[in-house]
Design a protein around this motif. Structure first.
Motif, PDB file in Angstrom:
ATOM      1  N   GLY A   8      32.479 -47.506  96.895  1.00 35.18           N
ATOM      2  CA  GLY A   8      31.561 -46.730  96.080  1.00 35.18           C
ATOM      3  C   GLY A   8      32.046 -46.696  94.644  1.00 35.18           C
ATOM      4  O   GLY A   8      32.935 -47.439  94.256  1.00 35.18           O
ATOM      5  N   SER A  17      23.863 -39.799  90.070  1.00 30.94           N
ATOM      6  CA  SER A  17      24.608 -39.503  91.291  1.00 30.94           C
ATOM      7  C   SER A  17      25.332 -40.739  91.801  1.00 30.94           C
ATOM      8  O   SER A  17      24.882 -41.869  91.588  1.00 30.94           O
ATOM      9  CB  SER A  17      23.663 -39.005  92.388  1.00 30.94           C
ATOM     10  OG  SER A  17      23.019 -37.811  92.022  1.00 30.94           O
ATOM     11  N   ARG A  19      28.069 -41.836  95.374  1.00 39.12           N
ATOM     12  CA  ARG A  19      28.790 -41.403  96.563  1.00 39.12           C
ATOM     13  C   ARG A  19      29.989 -42.304  96.783  1.00 39.12           C
ATOM     14  O   ARG A  19      29.860 -43.526  96.784  1.00 39.12           O
ATOM     15  CB  ARG A  19      27.897 -41.425  97.801  1.00 39.12           C
ATOM     16  CG  ARG A  19      28.581 -40.787  99.011  1.00 39.12           C
ATOM     17  CD  ARG A  19      27.684 -40.709 100.229  1.00 39.12           C
ATOM     18  NE  ARG A  19      27.645 -41.961 100.961  1.00 39.12           N
ATOM     19  CZ  ARG A  19      27.322 -42.059 102.241  1.00 39.12           C
ATOM     20  NH1 ARG A  19      27.003 -40.968 102.930  1.00 39.12           N
ATOM     21  NH2 ARG A  19      27.280 -43.234 102.835  1.00 39.12           N
ATOM     22  N   SER A  21      33.153 -43.312  99.372  1.00 42.24           N
ATOM     23  CA  SER A  21      33.527 -43.301 100.785  1.00 42.24           C
ATOM     24  C   SER A  21      35.000 -43.650 100.916  1.00 42.24           C
ATOM     25  O   SER A  21      35.561 -44.382 100.093  1.00 42.24           O
ATOM     26  CB  SER A  21      32.698 -44.314 101.578  1.00 42.24           C
ATOM     27  OG  SER A  21      31.326 -44.027 101.490  1.00 42.24           O
ATOM     28  N   TRP A  36      39.978 -35.391  97.648  1.00 42.96           N
ATOM     29  CA  TRP A  36      39.697 -36.312  96.549  1.00 42.96           C
ATOM     30  C   TRP A  36      40.355 -35.771  95.285  1.00 42.96           C
ATOM     31  O   TRP A  36      40.317 -34.558  95.005  1.00 42.96           O
ATOM     32  CB  TRP A  36      38.199 -36.444  96.318  1.00 42.96           C
ATOM     33  CG  TRP A  36      37.480 -37.163  97.412  1.00 42.96           C
ATOM     34  CD1 TRP A  36      36.873 -36.614  98.505  1.00 42.96           C
ATOM     35  CD2 TRP A  36      37.300 -38.581  97.525  1.00 42.96           C
ATOM     36  NE1 TRP A  36      36.321 -37.593  99.286  1.00 42.96           N
ATOM     37  CE2 TRP A  36      36.560 -38.820  98.708  1.00 42.96           C
ATOM     38  CE3 TRP A  36      37.658 -39.677  96.748  1.00 42.96           C
ATOM     39  CZ2 TRP A  36      36.195 -40.092  99.137  1.00 42.96           C
ATOM     40  CZ3 TRP A  36      37.292 -40.940  97.163  1.00 42.96           C
ATOM     41  CH2 TRP A  36      36.569 -41.136  98.333  1.00 42.96           C
ATOM     42  N   PHE A  67      29.490 -31.466  93.271  1.00 39.52           N
ATOM     43  CA  PHE A  67      30.114 -32.405  94.205  1.00 39.52           C
ATOM     44  C   PHE A  67      30.174 -31.794  95.599  1.00 39.52           C
ATOM     45  O   PHE A  67      30.356 -30.577  95.747  1.00 39.52           O
ATOM     46  CB  PHE A  67      31.534 -32.739  93.770  1.00 39.52           C
ATOM     47  CG  PHE A  67      31.654 -33.567  92.519  1.00 39.52           C
ATOM     48  CD1 PHE A  67      30.569 -33.788  91.678  1.00 39.52           C
ATOM     49  CD2 PHE A  67      32.878 -34.132  92.172  1.00 39.52           C
ATOM     50  CE1 PHE A  67      30.686 -34.557  90.533  1.00 39.52           C
ATOM     51  CE2 PHE A  67      33.016 -34.907  91.032  1.00 39.52           C
ATOM     52  CZ  PHE A  67      31.915 -35.103  90.210  1.00 39.52           C
ATOM     53  N   THR A  68      30.092 -32.665  96.606  1.00 40.97           N
ATOM     54  CA  THR A  68      30.200 -32.215  97.986  1.00 40.97           C
ATOM     55  C   THR A  68      31.101 -33.166  98.760  1.00 40.97           C
ATOM     56  O   THR A  68      30.863 -34.376  98.776  1.00 40.97           O
ATOM     57  CB  THR A  68      28.830 -32.160  98.668  1.00 40.97           C
ATOM     58  OG1 THR A  68      27.958 -31.293  97.932  1.00 40.97           O
ATOM     59  CG2 THR A  68      28.960 -31.644 100.095  1.00 40.97           C
ATOM     60  N   SER A  70      32.467 -34.319 102.429  1.00 42.43           N
ATOM     61  CA  SER A  70      32.052 -34.251 103.823  1.00 42.43           C
ATOM     62  C   SER A  70      32.828 -35.303 104.595  1.00 42.43           C
ATOM     63  O   SER A  70      33.490 -36.161 104.006  1.00 42.43           O
ATOM     64  CB  SER A  70      30.540 -34.483 103.960  1.00 42.43           C
ATOM     65  OG  SER A  70      30.190 -35.775 103.510  1.00 42.43           O
ATOM     66  N   TYR A  79      33.650 -38.548 102.643  1.00 40.16           N
ATOM     67  CA  TYR A  79      32.751 -38.882 101.553  1.00 40.16           C
ATOM     68  C   TYR A  79      32.894 -37.877 100.412  1.00 40.16           C
ATOM     69  O   TYR A  79      33.280 -36.728 100.613  1.00 40.16           O
ATOM     70  CB  TYR A  79      31.301 -38.849 102.036  1.00 40.16           C
ATOM     71  CG  TYR A  79      31.024 -39.753 103.212  1.00 40.16           C
ATOM     72  CD1 TYR A  79      31.020 -39.250 104.514  1.00 40.16           C
ATOM     73  CD2 TYR A  79      30.771 -41.106 103.024  1.00 40.16           C
ATOM     74  CE1 TYR A  79      30.762 -40.065 105.598  1.00 40.16           C
ATOM     75  CE2 TYR A  79      30.513 -41.937 104.113  1.00 40.16           C
ATOM     76  CZ  TYR A  79      30.513 -41.416 105.391  1.00 40.16           C
ATOM     77  OH  TYR A  79      30.265 -42.231 106.460  1.00 40.16           O
ATOM     78  N   LEU A  80      32.536 -38.329  99.229  1.00 37.64           N
ATOM     79  CA  LEU A  80      32.389 -37.423  98.099  1.00 37.64           C
ATOM     80  C   LEU A  80      31.053 -37.732  97.437  1.00 37.64           C
ATOM     81  O   LEU A  80      30.897 -38.791  96.819  1.00 37.64           O
ATOM     82  CB  LEU A  80      33.529 -37.585  97.090  1.00 37.64           C
ATOM     83  CG  LEU A  80      33.487 -36.600  95.919  1.00 37.64           C
ATOM     84  CD1 LEU A  80      33.769 -35.176  96.422  1.00 37.64           C
ATOM     85  CD2 LEU A  80      34.492 -36.984  94.830  1.00 37.64           C
ATOM     86  N   GLN A  81      30.106 -36.839  97.631  1.00 37.49           N
ATOM     87  CA  GLN A  81      28.807 -36.974  96.988  1.00 37.49           C
ATOM     88  C   GLN A  81      28.879 -36.296  95.631  1.00 37.49           C
ATOM     89  O   GLN A  81      29.210 -35.103  95.555  1.00 37.49           O
ATOM     90  CB  GLN A  81      27.717 -36.324  97.846  1.00 37.49           C
ATOM     91  CG  GLN A  81      26.333 -36.369  97.224  1.00 37.49           C
ATOM     92  CD  GLN A  81      25.782 -37.777  97.106  1.00 37.49           C
ATOM     93  OE1 GLN A  81      25.895 -38.569  98.026  1.00 37.49           O
ATOM     94  NE2 GLN A  81      25.190 -38.089  95.948  1.00 37.49           N
ATOM     95  N   ASN A  83      26.805 -35.368  92.300  1.00 43.88           N
ATOM     96  CA  ASN A  83      25.502 -35.224  91.656  1.00 43.88           C
ATOM     97  C   ASN A  83      25.660 -34.627  90.272  1.00 43.88           C
ATOM     98  O   ASN A  83      26.704 -34.066  89.932  1.00 43.88           O
ATOM     99  CB  ASN A  83      24.607 -34.322  92.502  1.00 43.88           C
ATOM    100  CG  ASN A  83      24.329 -34.877  93.882  1.00 43.88           C
ATOM    101  OD1 ASN A  83      24.269 -36.089  94.084  1.00 43.88           O
ATOM    102  ND2 ASN A  83      24.153 -33.992  94.856  1.00 43.88           N
TER     103      ASN A  83
END
Length: 119
Positions: A8, A17, A19, A21, A36, A67-68, A70, A79-81, A83
């Motif tokens: 990513g 945005s 993401r 991985s 992260w 950021f999220t 999961s 993951y780090l999403q 936005n």
């Protein structure tokens, strides 16, 4: 031993945005704290987010609400999403296993992924 491989990242405009991985191998990460960090030239690793078993995720104030973190334990992946990205989010992002958010250290690190946010 935990081996972390990231994917990513890249170039995105302000407000966009991305993401990230991070696939772990070597052991199952279900009970392993994962996080992260990010780093800019000349600076130490900066904590971004952390996920721990049965504990609510934690975030740096600078990314809270945008950021999220999961995980998919079946895929051994974190993951780090990201936005609403800002220019100041530009950095090399690192996945980490067993991180210490206060010290900016971890037992294992991914290879790093460049994230560049343009204005």
């Amino acid at each position: 031993q935990v081996h972390l491989v990231q994917s990513g990242g890249g170039l995105v405009q302000d407000g966009g945005s991305l993401r990230l991985s991070c696939v772990a191998s070597g052991r199952n990460i279900t009970y392993v704290s994962m996080g992260w960090f990010r780093q800019t030239p000349g600076k130490e690793h900066e904590f971004v987010a952390m996920s721990q078993f049965l504990i609510e995720p934690s975030y740096a104030d600078s990314v809270l609400g945008r950021f999220t973190i999961s995980r998919d334990n079946a895929k051994n992946t974190v993951y780090l999403q990201m936005n609403s990205l800002k220019v100041e989010d530009t950095a090399v992002y690192y996945c980490a296993a067993r991180p210490d958010p206060n010290l900016g250290t971890a037992d294992y690190w991914g290879q790093g992924t460049q994230v560049t946010v343009s204005s």
